[in-house]
Design a protein around this motif. Structure first.
Motif, short mmCIF file in Angstrom:
data_model
loop_
_atom_site.label_atom_id
_atom_site.label_comp_id
_atom_site.label_asym_id
_atom_site.label_seq_id
_atom_site.Cartn_x
_atom_site.Cartn_y
_atom_site.Cartn_z
N GLU A 38 -4.34 4.29 -9.19
CA GLU A 38 -4.86 3.83 -7.91
C GLU A 38 -4.28 2.47 -7.54
O GLU A 38 -4.08 2.18 -6.37
CB GLU A 38 -6.39 3.79 -7.95
CG GLU A 38 -7.02 5.17 -8.02
CD GLU A 38 -6.70 6.05 -6.82
OE1 GLU A 38 -6.84 5.58 -5.68
OE2 GLU A 38 -6.30 7.21 -7.01
N HIS A 39 -3.97 1.66 -8.54
CA HIS A 39 -3.34 0.37 -8.26
C HIS A 39 -1.88 0.56 -7.84
O HIS A 39 -1.38 -0.17 -6.99
CB HIS A 39 -3.46 -0.55 -9.47
CG HIS A 39 -4.83 -1.13 -9.61
ND1 HIS A 39 -5.88 -0.41 -10.12
CD2 HIS A 39 -5.32 -2.34 -9.25
CE1 HIS A 39 -6.97 -1.16 -10.09
NE2 HIS A 39 -6.66 -2.34 -9.58
N LEU A 40 -1.22 1.54 -8.40
CA LEU A 40 0.16 1.82 -7.98
C LEU A 40 0.19 2.29 -6.53
O LEU A 40 1.08 1.95 -5.77
CB LEU A 40 0.78 2.88 -8.89
CG LEU A 40 0.87 2.54 -10.38
CD1 LEU A 40 1.49 3.70 -11.14
CD2 LEU A 40 1.63 1.25 -10.62
N LYS A 41 -0.80 3.07 -6.16
CA LYS A 41 -0.89 3.59 -4.78
C LYS A 41 -1.02 2.45 -3.77
O LYS A 41 -0.48 2.52 -2.67
CB LYS A 41 -2.09 4.53 -4.70
CG LYS A 41 -2.23 5.24 -3.37
CD LYS A 41 -3.33 6.28 -3.41
CE LYS A 41 -4.68 5.62 -3.41
NZ LYS A 41 -5.78 6.59 -3.31
N MET A 42 -1.73 1.39 -4.16
CA MET A 42 -1.91 0.25 -3.27
C MET A 42 -0.60 -0.42 -2.89
O MET A 42 -0.50 -1.07 -1.86
CB MET A 42 -2.80 -0.82 -3.94
CG MET A 42 -4.23 -0.41 -4.14
SD MET A 42 -5.19 -1.51 -5.23
CE MET A 42 -4.15 -2.91 -5.54
N TYR A 43 0.41 -0.27 -3.74
CA TYR A 43 1.71 -0.88 -3.47
C TYR A 43 2.70 0.11 -2.88
O TYR A 43 3.65 -0.29 -2.21
CB TYR A 43 2.27 -1.52 -4.75
CG TYR A 43 1.27 -2.49 -5.34
CD1 TYR A 43 0.81 -3.56 -4.59
CD2 TYR A 43 0.76 -2.29 -6.61
CE1 TYR A 43 -0.14 -4.42 -5.11
CE2 TYR A 43 -0.18 -3.16 -7.14
CZ TYR A 43 -0.64 -4.23 -6.38
OH TYR A 43 -1.59 -5.08 -6.88
N PHE A 44 2.46 1.40 -3.12
CA PHE A 44 3.38 2.41 -2.58
C PHE A 44 3.32 2.47 -1.06
O PHE A 44 4.35 2.39 -0.39
CB PHE A 44 3.06 3.80 -3.16
CG PHE A 44 3.83 4.89 -2.48
CD1 PHE A 44 5.18 5.08 -2.76
CD2 PHE A 44 3.24 5.70 -1.52
CE1 PHE A 44 5.92 6.06 -2.11
CE2 PHE A 44 3.96 6.70 -0.87
CZ PHE A 44 5.30 6.87 -1.17
N TRP A 45 2.12 2.63 -0.50
CA TRP A 45 2.01 2.83 0.95
C TRP A 45 2.51 1.63 1.75
O TRP A 45 3.30 1.80 2.69
CB TRP A 45 0.58 3.20 1.33
CG TRP A 45 0.20 4.56 0.86
CD1 TRP A 45 -0.72 4.89 -0.10
CD2 TRP A 45 0.75 5.82 1.30
NE1 TRP A 45 -0.77 6.26 -0.27
CE2 TRP A 45 0.11 6.85 0.58
CE3 TRP A 45 1.72 6.16 2.25
CZ2 TRP A 45 0.40 8.19 0.77
CZ3 TRP A 45 2.00 7.52 2.43
CH2 TRP A 45 1.36 8.50 1.70
N PRO A 46 2.12 0.39 1.41
CA PRO A 46 2.69 -0.75 2.14
C PRO A 46 4.20 -0.85 1.98
O PRO A 46 4.91 -1.21 2.92
CB PRO A 46 1.99 -1.97 1.52
CG PRO A 46 0.72 -1.44 0.97
CD PRO A 46 1.04 -0.05 0.49
#
Length: 196
Positions: free
Chosen positions: A48-56
Motif C-alpha cells: 500500500e505504501h508503494l501504491k502511494m508513490y506509483f500513482w503520483p
C-alpha cells in the motif's frame, strides 16, 4: 537540455513525496470510501505504501511528457524504469534496514522509514534521468513498454481489492504483521484522525 531534465526530475521527487503523503491519509479522511482505495493506502502494508508513490509518479510522467518530449530520449521507457526502480529501492532499503533494526532494537524507526522513501524515489529519478540522456534505444519494442505500463497499472489497481496472502500485502502496523490484507474490516485501532 540537461538542466531542464534535472529540474523536472527534482520536481518529480518532491511532487511524489507530497502527493504520496496525502494518499497515505486520504482513505481515512474519506471515512474509508471504498472507490478511493484504488489510489489511497488502505493499510500499513509495504504494498500500500508503494501504491502511494506509483500513482503520483504516473500522473507526473503524463504531465512531464508535454514539456520534455522535445529534449528527452527514450521518455516512456525511462519513466517505466523509474516506476519499477522506485518500489524496488523502497523494498530493498526498507527490509534491509529492518533486518538490522529489529534484531538489535526490537523496532523500526519512523525517520528510517522516511529515508527508504527518499532512497526509492532517488533511484527512480536517477534511472529516468540517465535513460533520457542516453541516445535513443531501439532494442526495446514499444509494445513491451506499453505492456509494462499496463501490467503495473493493473497490479496497483487490482491487488488492493484482491490482495495475495503474502508478506508484502499484509498489514504491518507497528512493525508487526497483523494477519490482515487489503481493505480492513475494522479501522478503529488504526485511526490517525480521531472523530469527535
Amino acid at each position: 537540455m540537461k538542466k531542464r531534465l534535472i529540474i523536472w526530475e527534482v520536481g518529480s521527487f518532491f511532487w511524489v513525496i507530497l502527493a504520496g503523503s496525502a494518499l497515505h491519509f486520504s482513505f481515512e479522511l474519506s471515512e474509508f470510501w471504498t472507490p478511493l482505495a484504488l489510489f489511497s493506502a488502505v493499510n500499513e502494508s509495504t504494498w500500500e505504501h508503494l501504491k502511494m508513490y506509483f500513482w503520483p509518479g504516473l500522473i507526473y510522467a503524463l504531465i512531464q511528457y508535454t514539456y520534455t518530449r522535445d529534449i528527452a530520449n527514450n521518455y516512456w521507457l525511462a519513466k517505466l524504469i523509474s516506476l519499477i526502480a522506485t518500489p524496488l529501492g523502497i523494498i530493498i532499503s526498507f527490509y534491509g534496514y529492518l533486518s538490522i533494526a529489529l534484531p538489535v532494537y526490537g523496532t523500526g524507526f519512523f525517520v528510517m522509514d522516511l529515508m527508504t522513501m527518499v532512497v526509492g524515489l532517488s533511484c527512480g529519478s536517477f534511472c529516468a534521468y540517465k535513460l533520457m540522456m542516453k541516445p535513443s534505444i531501439h532494442s526495446v519494442p514499444k509494445n513491451y513498454v506499453l505492456s509494462g505500463y499496463l501490467i503495473l497499472t493493473s497490479m496497483f489497481s487490482i491487488l488492493t481489492y484482491f490482495p495475495p496472502k503474502l508478506f508484502l500485502f499484509e498489514n504491518y502496523f507497528g512493525y508487526e504483521y497483523k494477519g490482515e490484507y487489503g481493505i480492513l474490516n475494522n479501522y478503529e485501532p488504526y485511526r490517525v484522525f480521531r472523530k469527535n
